[in-house]
Design a protein around this motif. Structure first.
Motif, PDB file in Angstrom:
ATOM      1  N   LEU A  76       0.677  -1.099  -0.081  1.00 50.12           N
ATOM      2  CA  LEU A  76       0.042  -0.039   0.066  1.00 50.12           C
ATOM      3  C   LEU A  76       0.896   1.205  -0.040  1.00 50.12           C
ATOM      4  O   LEU A  76       0.489   2.239  -0.835  1.00 50.12           O
ATOM      5  CB  LEU A  76      -0.959   0.105   1.335  1.00 50.12           C
ATOM      6  CG  LEU A  76      -2.132  -0.939   1.279  1.00 50.12           C
ATOM      7  CD1 LEU A  76      -2.710  -1.278   2.497  1.00 50.12           C
ATOM      8  CD2 LEU A  76      -3.170  -0.377   0.104  1.00 50.12           C
ATOM      9  N   ARG A  77       1.608   1.088   0.812  1.00 51.78           N
ATOM     10  CA  ARG A  77       2.708   2.388   1.007  1.00 51.78           C
ATOM     11  C   ARG A  77       3.517   2.663  -0.646  1.00 51.78           C
ATOM     12  O   ARG A  77       3.721   3.591  -0.920  1.00 51.78           O
ATOM     13  CB  ARG A  77       3.595   2.095   2.020  1.00 51.78           C
ATOM     14  CG  ARG A  77       4.780   3.345   1.935  1.00 51.78           C
ATOM     15  CD  ARG A  77       5.452   3.247   3.404  1.00 51.78           C
ATOM     16  NE  ARG A  77       6.504   2.230   3.706  1.00 51.78           N
ATOM     17  CZ  ARG A  77       6.776   1.702   4.817  1.00 51.78           C
ATOM     18  NH1 ARG A  77       6.847   2.447   6.077  1.00 51.78           N
ATOM     19  NH2 ARG A  77       7.624   0.706   4.687  1.00 51.78           N
ATOM     20  N   ALA A  78       3.949   1.462  -1.140  1.00 46.26           N
ATOM     21  CA  ALA A  78       4.514   1.586  -2.173  1.00 46.26           C
ATOM     22  C   ALA A  78       3.812   2.163  -3.428  1.00 46.26           C
ATOM     23  O   ALA A  78       4.157   2.648  -4.526  1.00 46.26           O
ATOM     24  CB  ALA A  78       5.142   0.207  -2.747  1.00 46.26           C
ATOM     25  N   GLY A  79       2.260   1.936  -3.405  1.00 43.77           N
ATOM     26  CA  GLY A  79       1.254   2.494  -4.326  1.00 43.77           C
ATOM     27  C   GLY A  79       1.003   3.891  -3.702  1.00 43.77           C
ATOM     28  O   GLY A  79       0.041   4.429  -4.280  1.00 43.77           O
ATOM     29  N   GLY A  80       1.521   4.496  -2.957  1.00 49.02           N
ATOM     30  CA  GLY A  80       1.083   5.996  -2.638  1.00 49.02           C
ATOM     31  C   GLY A  80       0.086   6.075  -1.307  1.00 49.02           C
ATOM     32  O   GLY A  80      -0.539   7.259  -1.429  1.00 49.02           O
ATOM     33  N   ALA A  81      -0.449   5.144  -0.785  1.00 47.89           N
ATOM     34  CA  ALA A  81      -1.241   5.140   0.080  1.00 47.89           C
ATOM     35  C   ALA A  81      -0.540   5.291   1.552  1.00 47.89           C
ATOM     36  O   ALA A  81       0.433   5.150   1.699  1.00 47.89           O
ATOM     37  CB  ALA A  81      -2.068   3.987   0.262  1.00 47.89           C
ATOM     38  N   GLU A  82      -1.512   5.845   2.478  1.00 50.98           N
ATOM     39  CA  GLU A  82      -1.036   6.030   4.032  1.00 50.98           C
ATOM     40  C   GLU A  82      -1.582   4.555   4.606  1.00 50.98           C
ATOM     41  O   GLU A  82      -2.861   4.452   4.696  1.00 50.98           O
ATOM     42  CB  GLU A  82      -1.614   6.901   4.514  1.00 50.98           C
ATOM     43  CG  GLU A  82      -1.627   7.153   6.190  1.00 50.98           C
ATOM     44  CD  GLU A  82      -1.964   8.250   6.877  1.00 50.98           C
ATOM     45  OE1 GLU A  82      -2.014   8.172   8.087  1.00 50.98           O
ATOM     46  OE2 GLU A  82      -2.682   9.077   6.261  1.00 50.98           O
ATOM     47  N   ALA A  83      -0.931   3.628   5.072  1.00 52.15           N
ATOM     48  CA  ALA A  83      -1.222   2.483   5.762  1.00 52.15           C
ATOM     49  C   ALA A  83      -1.582   2.864   7.220  1.00 52.15           C
ATOM     50  O   ALA A  83      -0.570   3.082   7.799  1.00 52.15           O
ATOM     51  CB  ALA A  83      -0.406   1.358   5.332  1.00 52.15           C
ATOM     52  N   LEU A  84      -2.755   2.609   7.802  1.00 54.15           N
ATOM     53  CA  LEU A  84      -3.147   3.012   9.267  1.00 54.15           C
ATOM     54  C   LEU A  84      -3.173   1.217   9.946  1.00 54.15           C
ATOM     55  O   LEU A  84      -3.958   0.656   9.438  1.00 54.15           O
ATOM     56  CB  LEU A  84      -4.442   3.642   9.260  1.00 54.15           C
ATOM     57  CG  LEU A  84      -4.612   3.966  10.777  1.00 54.15           C
ATOM     58  CD1 LEU A  84      -3.650   4.795  11.351  1.00 54.15           C
ATOM     59  CD2 LEU A  84      -5.985   4.615  10.840  1.00 54.15           C
ATOM     60  N   CYS A  85      -2.193   0.836  10.603  1.00 49.18           N
ATOM     61  CA  CYS A  85      -2.236  -0.430  10.752  1.00 49.18           C
ATOM     62  C   CYS A  85      -2.768  -0.822  12.335  1.00 49.18           C
ATOM     63  O   CYS A  85      -2.590   0.146  13.331  1.00 49.18           O
ATOM     64  CB  CYS A  85      -0.923  -1.008  10.790  1.00 49.18           C
ATOM     65  SG  CYS A  85      -0.130  -0.783   9.366  1.00 49.18           S
ATOM     66  N   TRP A  86      -3.180  -1.874  12.653  1.00 49.54           N
ATOM     67  CA  TRP A  86      -3.711  -2.477  13.825  1.00 49.54           C
ATOM     68  C   TRP A  86      -3.458  -3.833  14.050  1.00 49.54           C
ATOM     69  O   TRP A  86      -3.814  -4.788  13.215  1.00 49.54           O
ATOM     70  CB  TRP A  86      -5.097  -2.077  14.317  1.00 49.54           C
ATOM     71  CG  TRP A  86      -5.499  -2.395  15.544  1.00 49.54           C
ATOM     72  CD1 TRP A  86      -6.174  -3.526  16.150  1.00 49.54           C
ATOM     73  CD2 TRP A  86      -4.980  -1.990  17.033  1.00 49.54           C
ATOM     74  NE1 TRP A  86      -6.120  -3.427  17.464  1.00 49.54           N
ATOM     75  CE2 TRP A  86      -5.360  -2.544  18.069  1.00 49.54           C
ATOM     76  CE3 TRP A  86      -3.905  -0.867  17.285  1.00 49.54           C
ATOM     77  CZ2 TRP A  86      -4.916  -2.113  19.139  1.00 49.54           C
ATOM     78  CZ3 TRP A  86      -3.522  -0.347  18.269  1.00 49.54           C
ATOM     79  CH2 TRP A  86      -4.121  -1.201  19.387  1.00 49.54           C
ATOM     80  N   ASP A  87      -3.022  -4.456  15.068  1.00 51.89           N
ATOM     81  CA  ASP A  87      -2.932  -5.637  15.511  1.00 51.89           C
ATOM     82  C   ASP A  87      -3.063  -5.879  17.293  1.00 51.89           C
ATOM     83  O   ASP A  87      -2.375  -5.025  17.920  1.00 51.89           O
ATOM     84  CB  ASP A  87      -1.769  -6.587  15.057  1.00 51.89           C
ATOM     85  CG  ASP A  87      -1.722  -7.976  15.132  1.00 51.89           C
ATOM     86  OD1 ASP A  87      -1.928  -8.484  16.377  1.00 51.89           O
ATOM     87  OD2 ASP A  87      -1.733  -8.676  14.207  1.00 51.89           O
ATOM     88  N   ASP A  88      -3.889  -6.646  17.691  1.00 55.53           N
ATOM     89  CA  ASP A  88      -4.131  -6.963  19.025  1.00 55.53           C
ATOM     90  C   ASP A  88      -2.755  -7.235  19.980  1.00 55.53           C
ATOM     91  O   ASP A  88      -2.616  -6.973  20.962  1.00 55.53           O
ATOM     92  CB  ASP A  88      -5.369  -8.102  19.504  1.00 55.53           C
ATOM     93  CG  ASP A  88      -6.478  -7.264  19.093  1.00 55.53           C
ATOM     94  OD1 ASP A  88      -6.785  -6.244  18.731  1.00 55.53           O
ATOM     95  OD2 ASP A  88      -7.428  -8.358  18.744  1.00 55.53           O
TER      96      ASP A  88
END
Length: 467
Positions: free
Chosen positions: A28-40
């Motif tokens: 996603l970052r390589a495609g120009g997006a901002e990745a907002l991540c989450w994992d417990d």
């Protein structure tokens, strides 16, 4: 890496930061997006933050404000038995939910293809049992034939972690029902359905939902060619739905045990021989009995499916036959660990359900059977009357006593792998096979089936003086 297309300047949430989740965030970052991540898992979040990704609790008020999509890792439920709370929040907010498979199919083709002589293709393999072996075997055949190829999905690398396709390359994907169920884009060039047996029923609310998840691979994208195992009614139904008539060779029917001689394109194995029939005539045959990496009728079905794909891609039967003989097999799938004193030791830890265990039991003559673990929905009833090759069972797992009571063979409650291997080895006679084919999940004692198989191999090798 395959950069995700169509996300430039957008914020995309990623739920689950395991192997596929982190690969998705990078793509996603390589495609120009901002990745907002989450994992417990705090450790997973820390790993993502080390790579510069922002992590935010997606259950907080306003978490989905300005988020264009939620990308969910395969192990996270999105519908049954209940949606994960984050998925539920996205659904309530009207945010599209997808997975890395959907992103892959919409991002795979690029403008670079305009300069290729041969357009890259995708082969996608699904089914209850055999999909890993079938996928790896297709990849091996292509590699041995000198065709550029990559293997990804539920096996090996995440789909977005592979390299962009080159001229004439074939990408082989193993896809689980968790992956096909959610993907918003599914457009393989060749789709493969191996078989269907009860598994993951809680995740799909029963067999109907489970089959529907598999069927999406064919119904959503309309592959140019479908290779379909027809040994169960679901496969026969799917082949019927995909074909315009009995001579429609866009559908290749595959079987292990049935002779298929209809007017269409058929590949089947009987008594150790693979045969290809087209338009009512046999066009090729291969003796599978000497293929060491593919023992048993279930592996012959896998060989038929892989052969059909290779033929659909234009490979000659002799080329395929040579590649079959050099295939070494996958770990934890009918894997020969050792042979000593006339006894063969086989690790089939991937036999996590009753159907796959039955196929393993049918592949050998006299078996010392190590089984047990976390019993799956549906019980063990299908084993009754099908264990004639079993001399004795050695049952492991926390509920070993209850598991043993359901078997129709002599069974010893061992609980641990160490005790089961020791007892089976002590009682094995020349000509016997000590077989780990649990017919159950591993999670009562192990993190996964791989860890269980590794424990079996370590115990065998230690007692043989090899470890």
């Amino acid at each position: 890496m395959i950069p995700v297309q169509g996300v430039q300047g957008r914020r995309v949430a990623v739920l689950g930061l395991g192997r596929s989740g982190l690969a998705t965030a990078r793509a996603l970052r390589a495609g120009g997006a901002e990745a907002l991540c989450w994992d417990d898992n705090p450790a997973a979040r820390a790993k993502a933050e080390e790579e510069g990704f922002a992590c935010a609790d997606l259950l907080k008020q306003g978490a989905f404000d300005a988020v264009s999509a939620l990308i969910v890792s395969p192990g996270i439920p999105h519908l049954y038995p209940a949606p994960n709370p984050v998925v539920a929040a996205a659904l309530a907010a009207g945010v599209p939910v997808d997975n890395d498979i959907g992103l892959f199919f919409r991002s795979f083709a690029t403008s670079d293809w305009d300069g290729f002589d041969v357009t890259p293709r995708v082969v996608a393999v699904t089914g209850s049992n055999g999909k890993s072996t079938t996928s790896a075997l297709i990849h091996h055949i292509l590699d041995m034939a000198g065709r550029p190829t990559q293997l990804a999905g539920n096996i090996g690398r995440g789909v977005l972690d592979i390299e962009p396709a080159g001229d004439g390359e074939v990408v082989v994907l193993e896809l689980s029902s968790y992956q096909t169920d959610l993907a918003r884009s599914l457009t393989p060039d060749i789709a493969v359905f191996t078989n269907l047996s009860p598994d993951h029923l809680d995740r799909h609310a029963g067999m109907g939902g489970y089959f529907a998840a598999k069927r999406r691979l064919f119904a959503e994208g309309g592959p140019d060619r479908a290779v379909i195992g027809v040994d169960e009614v679901e496969g026969r139904f799917l082949a019927n739905q995909m074909a315009e008539g009995p001579v429609d060779d866009r559908v290749i029917r595959v079987s292990s045990g049935q002779k298929l001689t209809g007017a269409g394109w058929n590949v089947f194995a009987r008594k150790g021989f693979l045969a290809e029939w087209r338009k009512g005539r046999q066009v090729a045959a291969i003796d599978l009995r000497g293929v060491a990496g593919l023992p048993g009728a279930h592996n012959h079905q896998n060989a038929c499916a892989a052969y059909a794909v290779a033929r659909a891609l234009g490979l000659a039967p002799k080329v395929i036959e040579g590649a079959l003989h050099s295939y070494q097999g996958l770990p934890h799938r009918s894997q020969i660990v050792a042979t000593a004193g006339g006894v063969t030791y086989v690790n089939d830890s991937k036999a996590t359900n009753v159907d796959s265990a039955l196929k393993a039991l049918a592949a050998f003559r006299r078996i010392r059977w190590i089984c047990g673990g976390l019993e799956k929905e549906g019980g063990l009833g299908a084993l009754k009357g099908q264990t004639g090759a079993v001399a004795k069972a050695y049952v492991i797992g926390r509920e070993a006593a209850g598991f043993a009571l359901q078997l129709d063979v002599e069974a010893e409650v061992c609980t641990t792998m160490a005790q089961a291997v020791a007892q089976a080895m002590a009682e094995a006679e020349p000509g016997d096979t000590v077989l780990l084919a649990p017919a159950a999940a591993s999670f009562d004692q192990y993190d996964n089936f791989e860890k269980r198989g590794e424990d079996f191999m370590a115990e065998v090798r230690a007692r043989l003086g090899e470890g």
